[in-house]
Design an enzyme around this catalytic site. Structure first.
Site, PDB file in Angstrom:
ATOM      1  N   HIS A   1      15.985  13.027  -9.284  1.00  0.00           N
ATOM      2  CA  HIS A   1      17.107  13.480  -8.465  1.00  0.00           C
ATOM      3  C   HIS A   1      18.271  13.868  -9.374  1.00  0.00           C
ATOM      4  CE1 HIS A   1      14.726  11.982  -5.341  1.00  0.00           C
ATOM      5  NE2 HIS A   1      15.367  10.885  -5.004  1.00  0.00           N
TER       6      HIS A   1
ATOM      7  N   GLN B   1      17.395  16.571  -4.574  1.00  0.00           N
ATOM      8  CA  GLN B   1      16.451  15.464  -4.618  1.00  0.00           C
ATOM      9  C   GLN B   1      15.013  15.952  -4.521  1.00  0.00           C
ATOM     10  OE1 GLN B   1      19.638  12.791  -2.121  1.00  0.00           O
ATOM     11  NE2 GLN B   1      17.539  12.050  -2.173  1.00  0.00           N
TER      12      GLN B   1
ATOM     13  N   CYS C   1      18.214   5.317  -4.017  1.00  0.00           N
ATOM     14  CA  CYS C   1      17.879   5.806  -5.360  1.00  0.00           C
ATOM     15  C   CYS C   1      18.963   6.692  -5.956  1.00  0.00           C
ATOM     16  CB  CYS C   1      16.536   6.533  -5.328  1.00  0.00           C
ATOM     17  SG  CYS C   1      16.377   7.768  -4.019  1.00  0.00           S
TER      18      CYS C   1
ATOM     19  N   THR D   1       0.802  -1.223   0.000  1.00  0.00           N
ATOM     20  CA  THR D   1       0.000   0.000   0.000  1.00  0.00           C
ATOM     21  C   THR D   1       0.835   1.272   0.000  1.00  0.00           C
ATOM     22  OG1 THR D   1      -0.178  -0.068   2.414  1.00  0.00           O
ATOM     23  CG2 THR D   1      -1.948  -1.120   1.146  1.00  0.00           C
TER      24      THR D   1
END
Length: 290
Positions: A241, A175, A148, A16
């Site tokens: 980013h 970012q 990331c 979720t």
């Protein structure tokens, strides 16, 4: 293109949340995988997926996924391959329990990234690190992906490390607010503003590339011998980013062309050996400033 006679059934833990939703988006109608089970926290279990969460992805949620019932994040409800988008506050123990129960766990969470026997994987960069799976102590396996920002930075550093060697790296990241998850950074905090610190982010950028670029030594990775310093900033853009990187090479070169050549040739053999549905046509795309 690589094909299977039958799709691999998979489950998604933490389905979720934003990371879990991204897994759902990427794996829906995937040619190799089929989503069979979704897991969430106790407050959501028993509900349908569409009922329990607010869909934040660009692609529409498929009805067949929306109607799936949410299960507790315990092994008995899932096929033997699971993707974990769990929050780091709970991911560590849950992922370990799945691995002990002979599951393969592919995790986006930070908890196991620096474990000595867990691959911290960028396939084009360090696919040989998957041999660590042979040395994991549980019956199953855990594979993690990096932070990331680290993925892009380290992919660009890899060919330079191979060709020239790297002594020092300094990174400044800019970012997007989407990187903070949902609900993310308060709109009042980020409006017309730059937040010059992201908790825990600098440590990840300073540590994870050393493992990823490190040399496989049987049951462990010998970290790459370079120093990294990082400064991370949250900026008022929605997605993506940027990293501004300066570095010191062991083998000196005064020609930008030398760097561009190794970047352009990096990943070519990987592209030839693997034809996978999500594999980019080019590992690195070298642009030119205007």
């Amino acid at each position: 293109m690589f094909h299977l006679s039958k799709k691999i059934p998979v489950g998604i833990l933490g389905a979720t949340g934003i990371v879990g939703q991204k897994f759902v988006e990427l794996l829906s109608n995937h040619p190799l995988f089929e989503i069979k089970a979704l897991g969430a926290s106790e407050k959501s279990t028993g509900k349908s997926y569409g009922e329990a969460m607010t869909w934040k992805m660009a692609a529409p949620l498929e009805n067949k996924i929306a109607y799936l019932k949410l299960h507790p994040c315990t092994p008995e409800h899932f096929p033997k391959v699971v993707f974990s988008g769990l929050d780091s506050s709970v991911a560590g123990d849950i992922e370990t329990n799945f691995a002990k129960a002979s599951f393969t766990v592919i995790s986006n969470s930070k908890n196991h990234r620096m474990d000595v026997d867990v691959p911290l994987l960028i396939p084009e960069v360090n696919s040989d690190h998957l041999n660590l799976l042979n040395h994991q102590s549980h019956k199953g396996h855990i594979v993690t992906n990096p932070n990331c920002s680290v993925i892009g930075i380290t992919t660009a550093l890899k060919p330079l490390a191979q060709a020239f060697g790297i002594d020092k790296v300094h990174v400044v990241t800019l970012q997007a607010v989407s990187g903070a998850g949902y609900p993310g950074v308060s709109s009042f905090d980020i409006l017309d503003n730059v937040i010059p610190f992201i908790s825990g982010e600098e440590e990840k950028i300073e540590q994870e590339p050393l493992k990823i670029l490190g040399e496989l030594k049987g049951a462990f990775i010998q970290p790459y011998p370079m120093k990294i310093s990082a400064q991370c900033n949250r900026v008022a853009v929605m997605d993506g980013h940027m990293a501004c990187v300066s570095l010191s090479l062991q083998k000196k070169t005064s020609e930008a062309k030398d760097l561009i050549d190794v970047w352009n040739h990096f990943g070519v053999s990987f592209q030839k050996n693997f034809s996978l549905p999500s594999l980019p046509k080019e590992t690195l795309k070298i642009g030119r400033a205007h």
